[in-house]
Write a protein that holds these residues in place. Structure first.
Motif, PDB file in Angstrom:
ATOM      1  N   VAL A 198       0.798  -1.393  -0.083  1.00  0.00           N
ATOM      2  CA  VAL A 198      -0.072   0.047   0.018  1.00  0.00           C
ATOM      3  C   VAL A 198       1.067   1.231   0.079  1.00  0.00           C
ATOM      4  O   VAL A 198       0.499   2.244  -0.555  1.00  0.00           O
ATOM      5  CB  VAL A 198      -1.029   0.061   1.258  1.00  0.00           C
ATOM      6  N   TYR A 199       2.217   1.088   0.564  1.00  0.00           N
ATOM      7  CA  TYR A 199       2.897   2.327   0.594  1.00  0.00           C
ATOM      8  C   TYR A 199       3.544   2.520  -0.684  1.00  0.00           C
ATOM      9  O   TYR A 199       3.780   3.756  -1.141  1.00  0.00           O
ATOM     10  CB  TYR A 199       4.134   2.016   1.578  1.00  0.00           C
ATOM     11  N   GLY A 200       3.899   1.590  -1.324  1.00  0.00           N
ATOM     12  CA  GLY A 200       4.358   1.870  -2.686  1.00  0.00           C
ATOM     13  C   GLY A 200       3.353   2.440  -3.742  1.00  0.00           C
ATOM     14  O   GLY A 200       3.584   3.358  -4.545  1.00  0.00           O
ATOM     15  N   LEU A 201       2.105   2.037  -3.497  1.00  0.00           N
ATOM     16  CA  LEU A 201       0.795   2.542  -4.083  1.00  0.00           C
ATOM     17  C   LEU A 201       0.632   4.081  -3.868  1.00  0.00           C
ATOM     18  O   LEU A 201       0.452   4.767  -4.729  1.00  0.00           O
ATOM     19  CB  LEU A 201      -0.316   1.698  -3.807  1.00  0.00           C
ATOM     20  N   LEU A 202       0.727   4.233  -2.487  1.00  0.00           N
ATOM     21  CA  LEU A 202       0.771   5.790  -2.102  1.00  0.00           C
ATOM     22  C   LEU A 202       1.786   6.660  -2.656  1.00  0.00           C
ATOM     23  O   LEU A 202       1.266   7.884  -3.168  1.00  0.00           O
ATOM     24  CB  LEU A 202       0.482   5.743  -0.671  1.00  0.00           C
ATOM     25  N   ALA A 203       2.863   6.489  -2.760  1.00  0.00           N
ATOM     26  CA  ALA A 203       3.993   6.921  -3.423  1.00  0.00           C
ATOM     27  C   ALA A 203       3.811   7.080  -4.824  1.00  0.00           C
ATOM     28  O   ALA A 203       3.907   8.422  -5.422  1.00  0.00           O
ATOM     29  CB  ALA A 203       5.375   6.242  -3.310  1.00  0.00           C
ATOM     30  N   ASN A 204       3.076   5.943  -5.450  1.00  0.00           N
ATOM     31  CA  ASN A 204       2.999   6.263  -6.940  1.00  0.00           C
ATOM     32  C   ASN A 204       1.844   7.296  -6.943  1.00  0.00           C
ATOM     33  O   ASN A 204       1.940   8.203  -8.274  1.00  0.00           O
ATOM     34  CB  ASN A 204       2.351   4.956  -7.497  1.00  0.00           C
ATOM     35  N   LEU A 205       0.664   7.521  -6.220  1.00  0.00           N
ATOM     36  CA  LEU A 205      -0.316   8.150  -6.319  1.00  0.00           C
ATOM     37  C   LEU A 205       0.138   9.902  -6.187  1.00  0.00           C
ATOM     38  O   LEU A 205      -0.049  10.741  -6.638  1.00  0.00           O
ATOM     39  CB  LEU A 205      -1.293   8.188  -5.495  1.00  0.00           C
ATOM     40  N   GLU A 206       1.456   9.743  -5.113  1.00  0.00           N
ATOM     41  CA  GLU A 206       1.970  11.318  -4.929  1.00  0.00           C
ATOM     42  C   GLU A 206       2.802  11.714  -5.797  1.00  0.00           C
ATOM     43  O   GLU A 206       2.759  12.688  -6.315  1.00  0.00           O
ATOM     44  CB  GLU A 206       3.059  10.958  -3.657  1.00  0.00           C
ATOM     45  N   TRP A 207       3.420  10.858  -6.700  1.00  0.00           N
ATOM     46  CA  TRP A 207       4.316  11.250  -7.834  1.00  0.00           C
ATOM     47  C   TRP A 207       3.636  11.405  -9.245  1.00  0.00           C
ATOM     48  O   TRP A 207       4.132  12.336 -10.005  1.00  0.00           O
ATOM     49  CB  TRP A 207       5.410   9.851  -8.284  1.00  0.00           C
TER      50      TRP A 207
END
Length: 306
Positions: free
Chosen positions: A104-113
């Motif tokens: 989920v944290y990788g997904l959140l980072a992807n949303l942030e970028w």
């Protein structure tokens, strides 16, 4: 790792052998002393100073974080644009998250970028530390503000903008990032750090023509303190009927959901982004309070999350 340009690695007290690895690739290593607190701003300034001393004709510098890999297509595409436009000080591109499918944290980072399309940047919350900068502009602005423990990249962009210098995003992948985050506590500390950054930016540039972070700081105070406080008072006085203000978090979550959907996220990803967006307000307000308490003594403690 040859990229055709001189490279410098700045080390902030690492213990994993990074300096030796960098030297093995022929990269000049800059070791920061422990006499002053470590920060990204201090490290980047030290790298720039070393590069300037080694190359008196330095025109451009590309800053990249240690958890990123430069995309080979970016510099050939960005350098001519920066060279040909006198008003530009910074050029950035897209950042792609390599761990987007890991958790989920990788997904959140992807949303942030996930950023808006190419064009000039005026919302400097979108500006991260990976950037191609005109050396003359960087030097004239005094580099990164070393008092910032986070958000120093956005603050530099604002300062340059207020000097009449501009930042452009081009339609090229700039770097590949690896979040390498596995625990909720890491995400929470990073969100506290983000709250500290927006409070600092607001304190420095909130009254500028950009009103930097002013609305974000107000929103953080509202959702992190005011609404919980009003709800608690309401429940104490009226019972469950007093919990009506808490519905504001549902509205906030819906706004986050629509925002991420507008950026092309799936319903599932947008739901996760919205959930953590709401939770993030509580972490952000801790960072905001932490900034104002530490601002009294004029020195800020680094918030590390991995």
């Amino acid at each position: 790792m040859p990229i055709g340009v001189p490279a410098f690695y700045v080390d902030s007290g690492s213990t994993d052998g990074s300096p030796d690895i960098a030297e093995g690739f022929g990269v000049q290593v800059v070791l920061l002393s422990e006499d002053e607190p470590f920060s990204a701003a201090r490290a980047r300034n030290a790298g720039f100073e070393t590069a300037s001393a080694a190359h008196s004709d330095l025109e451009f510098v590309f800053f990249i974080d240690g958890d990123c890999v430069l995309d080979s297509h970016f510099l050939p595409a960005a350098l001519p644009v920066l060279r040909d436009s006198e008003k530009l000080a910074i050029i950035v591109g897209r950042v792609e998250e390599e761990s987007a499918g890991d958790n989920v944290y990788g997904l959140l980072a992807n949303l942030e970028w996930s950023s808006p399309g190419p064009g000039e940047i005026e919302d400097f919350g979108q500006l991260g530390g990976i950037m191609l900068v005109r050396a003359q502009d960087f030097r004239a602005a005094g580099g990164f503000d070393p008092s910032f423990i986070a958000g120093e990249d956005s603050e530099l962009g604002i300062r340059l903008y207020l000097r009449g210098r501009h930042t452009l995003r081009i339609d090229e992948t700039m770097a590949h990032h690896a979040m390498d985050m596995e625990r909720f506590g890491q995400w929470w500390r990073r969100s506290v750090r983000a709250g500290h950054a927006l409070a600092h930016r607001n304190a420095v540039h909130g009254r500028s023509v950009l009103a930097d972070s002013r609305s974000a700081a107000k929103s953080t105070l509202a959702y992190g303190i005011a609404i919980p406080g009003v709800t608690l008072i309401g429940i104490t006085a009226l019972g469950l009927a007093g919990a009506v203000p808490f519905l504001a978090y549902g509205i906030l979550g819906w706004r986050f959901f629509k925002y991420y959907r507008g950026k092309g996220a799936t319903c599932g990803a947008a739901t996760i982004g919205a959930t953590f967006g709401v939770l993030g307000k509580f972490a952000n307000v801790i960072g905001l309070i932490r900034f104002y308490l530490q601002n009294v003594r004029g020195r800020f403690q680094l918030i590390e999350y991995k």
